[in-house]
Structures are given as C-alpha cells and as structure tokens.
Design a protein around this motif. Structure first.
Motif, PDB file in Angstrom:
ATOM      1  N   THR A 101       0.835  -1.196   0.000  1.00 29.38           N
ATOM      2  CA  THR A 101       0.000   0.000   0.000  1.00 29.38           C
ATOM      3  C   THR A 101       0.871   1.249   0.000  1.00 29.38           C
ATOM      4  OG1 THR A 101      -0.092   0.027   2.412  1.00 29.38           O
ATOM      5  CG2 THR A 101      -1.817  -1.189   1.261  1.00 29.38           C
ATOM      6  N   THR A 102       0.302   2.353  -0.442  1.00 28.75           N
ATOM      7  CA  THR A 102       1.073   3.599  -0.501  1.00 28.75           C
ATOM      8  C   THR A 102       0.160   4.776  -0.212  1.00 28.75           C
ATOM      9  OG1 THR A 102       2.383   5.066  -1.897  1.00 28.75           O
ATOM     10  CG2 THR A 102       0.667   3.777  -2.990  1.00 28.75           C
ATOM     11  N   ASP A 103       0.741   5.825   0.355  1.00 28.45           N
ATOM     12  CA  ASP A 103      -0.036   7.028   0.657  1.00 28.45           C
ATOM     13  C   ASP A 103       0.053   8.072  -0.457  1.00 28.45           C
ATOM     14  OD1 ASP A 103      -0.820   6.041   3.120  1.00 28.45           O
ATOM     15  OD2 ASP A 103       0.983   6.785   4.127  1.00 28.45           O
ATOM     16  N   HIS A 104       0.848   7.799  -1.495  1.00 24.97           N
ATOM     17  CA  HIS A 104       0.998   8.785  -2.569  1.00 24.97           C
ATOM     18  C   HIS A 104      -0.320   8.890  -3.342  1.00 24.97           C
ATOM     19  CE1 HIS A 104       2.378  10.914  -6.104  1.00 24.97           C
ATOM     20  NE2 HIS A 104       3.549  11.101  -5.513  1.00 24.97           N
ATOM     21  N   PRO A 105      -0.877  10.076  -3.491  1.00 24.49           N
ATOM     22  CA  PRO A 105      -2.205  10.212  -4.123  1.00 24.49           C
ATOM     23  C   PRO A 105      -2.256   9.731  -5.561  1.00 24.49           C
ATOM     24  CG  PRO A 105      -1.140  12.368  -3.827  1.00 24.49           C
ATOM     25  CD  PRO A 105      -0.327  11.389  -3.061  1.00 24.49           C
ATOM     26  N   LEU A 106      -1.115   9.785  -6.299  1.00 22.43           N
ATOM     27  CA  LEU A 106      -1.126   9.347  -7.697  1.00 22.43           C
ATOM     28  C   LEU A 106      -1.038   7.824  -7.817  1.00 22.43           C
ATOM     29  CD1 LEU A 106       1.221  12.013  -9.357  1.00 22.43           C
ATOM     30  CD2 LEU A 106      -1.291  11.929  -9.315  1.00 22.43           C
ATOM     31  N   LEU A 107      -0.593   7.163  -6.739  1.00 22.54           N
ATOM     32  CA  LEU A 107      -0.439   5.706  -6.793  1.00 22.54           C
ATOM     33  C   LEU A 107      -1.479   4.978  -5.957  1.00 22.54           C
ATOM     34  CD1 LEU A 107       3.457   5.423  -6.465  1.00 22.54           C
ATOM     35  CD2 LEU A 107       2.071   5.342  -8.549  1.00 22.54           C
ATOM     36  N   ALA A 108      -2.250   5.714  -5.187  1.00 25.49           N
ATOM     37  CA  ALA A 108      -3.225   5.082  -4.305  1.00 25.49           C
ATOM     38  C   ALA A 108      -4.184   4.200  -5.102  1.00 25.49           C
ATOM     39  CB  ALA A 108      -4.002   6.162  -3.547  1.00 25.49           C
ATOM     40  N   GLY A 109      -4.379   2.992  -4.618  1.00 23.97           N
ATOM     41  CA  GLY A 109      -5.310   2.065  -5.245  1.00 23.97           C
ATOM     42  C   GLY A 109      -4.701   1.187  -6.316  1.00 23.97           C
ATOM     43  N   GLU A 110      -3.517   1.517  -6.838  1.00 24.76           N
ATOM     44  CA  GLU A 110      -2.925   0.724  -7.915  1.00 24.76           C
ATOM     45  C   GLU A 110      -2.579  -0.701  -7.480  1.00 24.76           C
ATOM     46  OE1 GLU A 110      -1.609   0.030 -11.834  1.00 24.76           O
ATOM     47  OE2 GLU A 110      -2.911   1.517 -10.899  1.00 24.76           O
ATOM     48  N   PRO A 111      -1.895  -0.919  -6.341  1.00 28.63           N
ATOM     49  CA  PRO A 111      -1.613  -2.301  -5.930  1.00 28.63           C
ATOM     50  C   PRO A 111      -2.886  -3.115  -5.735  1.00 28.63           C
ATOM     51  CG  PRO A 111      -0.255  -0.760  -4.698  1.00 28.63           C
ATOM     52  CD  PRO A 111      -1.280   0.055  -5.431  1.00 28.63           C
ATOM     53  N   ALA A 112      -3.898  -2.504  -5.122  1.00 27.13           N
ATOM     54  CA  ALA A 112      -5.156  -3.210  -4.902  1.00 27.13           C
ATOM     55  C   ALA A 112      -5.790  -3.613  -6.229  1.00 27.13           C
ATOM     56  CB  ALA A 112      -6.115  -2.328  -4.098  1.00 27.13           C
ATOM     57  N   ARG A 113      -5.754  -2.692  -7.217  1.00 26.68           N
ATOM     58  CA  ARG A 113      -6.341  -3.004  -8.523  1.00 26.68           C
ATOM     59  C   ARG A 113      -5.670  -4.204  -9.169  1.00 26.68           C
ATOM     60  NH1 ARG A 113      -5.539  -2.603 -13.640  1.00 26.68           N
ATOM     61  NH2 ARG A 113      -3.459  -1.712 -13.361  1.00 26.68           N
ATOM     62  N   LEU A 114      -4.345  -4.295  -9.039  1.00 29.07           N
ATOM     63  CA  LEU A 114      -3.607  -5.416  -9.619  1.00 29.07           C
ATOM     64  C   LEU A 114      -3.974  -6.736  -8.946  1.00 29.07           C
ATOM     65  CD1 LEU A 114      -0.088  -3.774 -10.072  1.00 29.07           C
ATOM     66  CD2 LEU A 114      -1.801  -4.257 -11.848  1.00 29.07           C
ATOM     67  N   HIS A 115      -4.103  -6.716  -7.625  1.00 27.40           N
ATOM     68  CA  HIS A 115      -4.470  -7.940  -6.909  1.00 27.40           C
ATOM     69  C   HIS A 115      -5.897  -8.365  -7.249  1.00 27.40           C
ATOM     70  CE1 HIS A 115      -0.963  -8.735  -4.375  1.00 27.40           C
ATOM     71  NE2 HIS A 115      -0.830  -7.412  -4.250  1.00 27.40           N
ATOM     72  N   GLU A 116      -6.775  -7.393  -7.382  1.00 23.07           N
ATOM     73  CA  GLU A 116      -8.143  -7.728  -7.759  1.00 23.07           C
ATOM     74  C   GLU A 116      -8.187  -8.308  -9.174  1.00 23.07           C
ATOM     75  OE1 GLU A 116     -12.613  -5.791  -7.726  1.00 23.07           O
ATOM     76  OE2 GLU A 116     -10.861  -4.464  -7.785  1.00 23.07           O
ATOM     77  N   GLN A 117      -7.387  -7.755 -10.093  1.00 17.60           N
ATOM     78  CA  GLN A 117      -7.354  -8.266 -11.451  1.00 17.60           C
ATOM     79  C   GLN A 117      -6.846  -9.701 -11.490  1.00 17.60           C
ATOM     80  OE1 GLN A 117      -8.633  -6.957 -14.140  1.00 17.60           O
ATOM     81  NE2 GLN A 117      -8.007  -8.735 -15.378  1.00 17.60           N
ATOM     82  N   ARG A 118      -5.837  -9.999 -10.671  1.00 12.91           N
ATOM     83  CA  ARG A 118      -5.341 -11.383 -10.604  1.00 12.91           C
ATOM     84  C   ARG A 118      -6.433 -12.317 -10.082  1.00 12.91           C
ATOM     85  NH1 ARG A 118      -0.638  -9.259  -7.675  1.00 12.91           N
ATOM     86  NH2 ARG A 118       0.913  -8.577  -9.196  1.00 12.91           N
ATOM     87  N   ALA A 119      -7.213 -11.834  -9.117  1.00 16.65           N
ATOM     88  CA  ALA A 119      -8.301 -12.651  -8.576  1.00 16.65           C
ATOM     89  C   ALA A 119      -9.349 -12.925  -9.649  1.00 16.65           C
ATOM     90  CB  ALA A 119      -8.935 -11.949  -7.375  1.00 16.65           C
ATOM     91  N   VAL A 120      -9.681 -11.911 -10.437  1.00 13.27           N
ATOM     92  CA  VAL A 120     -10.649 -12.079 -11.519  1.00 13.27           C
ATOM     93  C   VAL A 120     -10.139 -13.096 -12.540  1.00 13.27           C
ATOM     94  CG1 VAL A 120     -11.756 -10.939 -13.485  1.00 13.27           C
ATOM     95  CG2 VAL A 120     -11.667  -9.793 -11.247  1.00 13.27           C
TER      96      VAL A 120
END
Length: 290
Positions: free
Chosen positions: A195-214
């Motif tokens: 996870t990261t607090d940088h506003p431009l990167l927020a949510g990117e790691p989560a999106r990748l993990h969700e895509q792998r789950a899909v």
C-alpha cells in the motif's frame, strides 16, 4: 454400484439434523443411505459391567439410537434404501474407513459431549482432515430439524490454484441435482507492504491484486457446463470471513481441502477450519488432489 451417503449418528440433536440432511441428499442422488454408530464403550466396559451398575448396555442404547434415526430417515424419505450398523470402534476410525466406499460422508457439528458445545466437535474436525470422499458438516439450524434448501444458491470458494478444482466440479454436480445457481467466490487481499499514501499511486496495488483474482476465477470456471447457472464474485478480505459471510443466504458452502502435512499429522487450512466453525449453512469439504 451406487455408493451410499454415509451419516454418523450418536443420538445428539446435531446428528439428527445430519440424518435429515443426508436422507434428502441420498434421495437427490438416488443412492442408499447408511447410518453408522461407533463407540468403544461396549468393547472396553462390556454389557456385564453395565448390568452390574444397573445401567443399560451401551450396545442396546446404540441400537435404539440407530433404529430411531433409521425410522426418522424413512419417514422423511421413504423412497431411500436405508442400512444401519453399530460398531465397537472409535468414531473417527469408523467414519474414515466408511469414507473409502461412500459418495458422501455426513456429520453434525458436534456430538453428545458437553465439552464441545461452543465449538465444532473433535470427531467432525478429525474426519474432515482425513476423509477420502467429500464430507458435509451440517450447520445452520438450532433445533433438531435440517433446514430445507430454500435459497437456490450454492457458494463455492475458489482458491489461489483453482485449475481442475474438485470443489468446483462438486458444486456443479450439486447445482444440477438441486436446480440451484452456483456463486463462485474468490477472496483477495492487498498485502500491507504494497500500500502507498501517494495520491497518484493510491489504489494501484489493490487493482492489480483484484485483477489477478478475476483472472484466477475465470481460469477455474473455464469448463462450466452449459446447464449450470453461474455467478462470479471477487471480494477483498480474508477468505474465511468472505466465505462465512456468503453462507448466510446459501443452501450449501463448498470448499476444497488440500491437507497440509505437519509433524503432528494432516491439518486443515485456516480457511477450511474457519468456515467449519462459522458457516451459517452446511459446509462441504472436498478433497483436492496434490
């Protein structure tokens, strides 16, 4: 030869619910129902000691329990052929042996011991960790009657290595028998260190993990039969919590079990252990090949 549905009975309310559920399942599958009572009391203590103490023999009591359970099953499903057995053995040993020649093994959540009131019974946990066929632990009711299947929904958990999943295939089979919809659920989590607090990167790691789950879910469902209604769902969270939550409006929760070898024997995963304790509906544990 049609392999029977085998249910362990001991006279407790949870085992009576298991008998009801097993009778319904045997009728759905068009196979016999086998009721088994196992206890070492008769072997170690014997009828002579029981007579000396002025108490009925455990063997006599066991036969009465099995006869009563058989009558109950017959009244519920008269079309099902029923056989019974009373064996002077450890229940775990008997049920594991029975699982070698059964289509399905069924138990209640706990036995007669007051020590297990708050938790899943030790017999069910032990057998779930070693059974050779799919095993059902009947949960989701607080009286001595099995709840009818009213939701028309079967939930199956899809793990991280989902291809050729025996649990998914079992879910499709049950859906056909019941005319139910299958909801395939894949839980996913974003590790804390990603996870990261940088506003431009927020949510990117989560999106990748969700895509792998899909993608993993799609891979597991490639061979879905045309006659099975299917829903796909990915949910962020611990798998045991996600699946337990999904069980609240389901008729059946199905999970695969790759037993883990430990120095003190085979153990269930934390996910399997969690849903066995907390599911709101019957749970099926399906052995997965290594």
């Amino acid at each position: 030869m049609d392999l029977p549905v085998v249910v362990g009975v001991d006279g407790s309310e949870p085992s009576l619910r298991a008998v009801d559920w097993a009778a319904d399942e045997a009728a759905l599958r068009g196979v016999p129902l086998r009721l088994v009572y196992a206890s070492l009391w008769e072997r170690y203590e014997g009828a002579a000691l029981a007579e000396e103490l002025g108490k009925p023999s455990e063997r006599v009591r066991a036969e009465e329990i099995v006869e009563s359970a058989s009558l109950r099953a017959n009244l519920r499903r008269a079309e099902v052929k029923i056989t019974t057995d009373v064996l002077p053995e450890e229940p775990e040993y008997t049920l594991l042996r029975e699982s070698r020649t059964a289509s399905l093994l069924v138990t209640g959540t706990r036995g007669r011991s007051a020590l297990t009131e708050a938790l899943l019974g030790s017999v069910s946990l032990t057998v779930a960790a070693h059974a050779h066929c799919p095993m059902v632990v009947v949960r989701g009711s607080h009286d001595n009657r099995a709840q009818p299947a009213t939701h028309g929904r079967i939930v199956v958990g899809v793990g991280e290595k989902p291809t050729s999943s025996a649990a998914v295939r079992f879910a499709f089979e049950e859906a056909r028998l019941r005319g139910a919809e299958v909801e395939a659920v894949r839980a996913w989590r974003c590790p804390a260190h990603e996870t990261t607090d940088h506003p431009l990167l927020a949510g990117e790691p989560a999106r990748l993990h969700e895509q792998r789950a899909v993608e993993g879910l799609e891979a597991a469902l490639q061979e879905t039969p045309d006659d099975v209604r299917l829903r796909r769902r990915t949910v962020e969270g611990h798998a045991r919590t996600v699946l337990s939550d999904a069980s609240h409006d389901a008729d059946l929760l199905i999970v695969g079990a790759k037993r883990r070898q430990r120095h003190f024997g085979l153990q269930l995963s934390r996910v399997t252990h969690g849903v066995l304790h907390h599911s709101a509906c019957p749970v099926v544990i399906v052995p997965e090949p290594e």
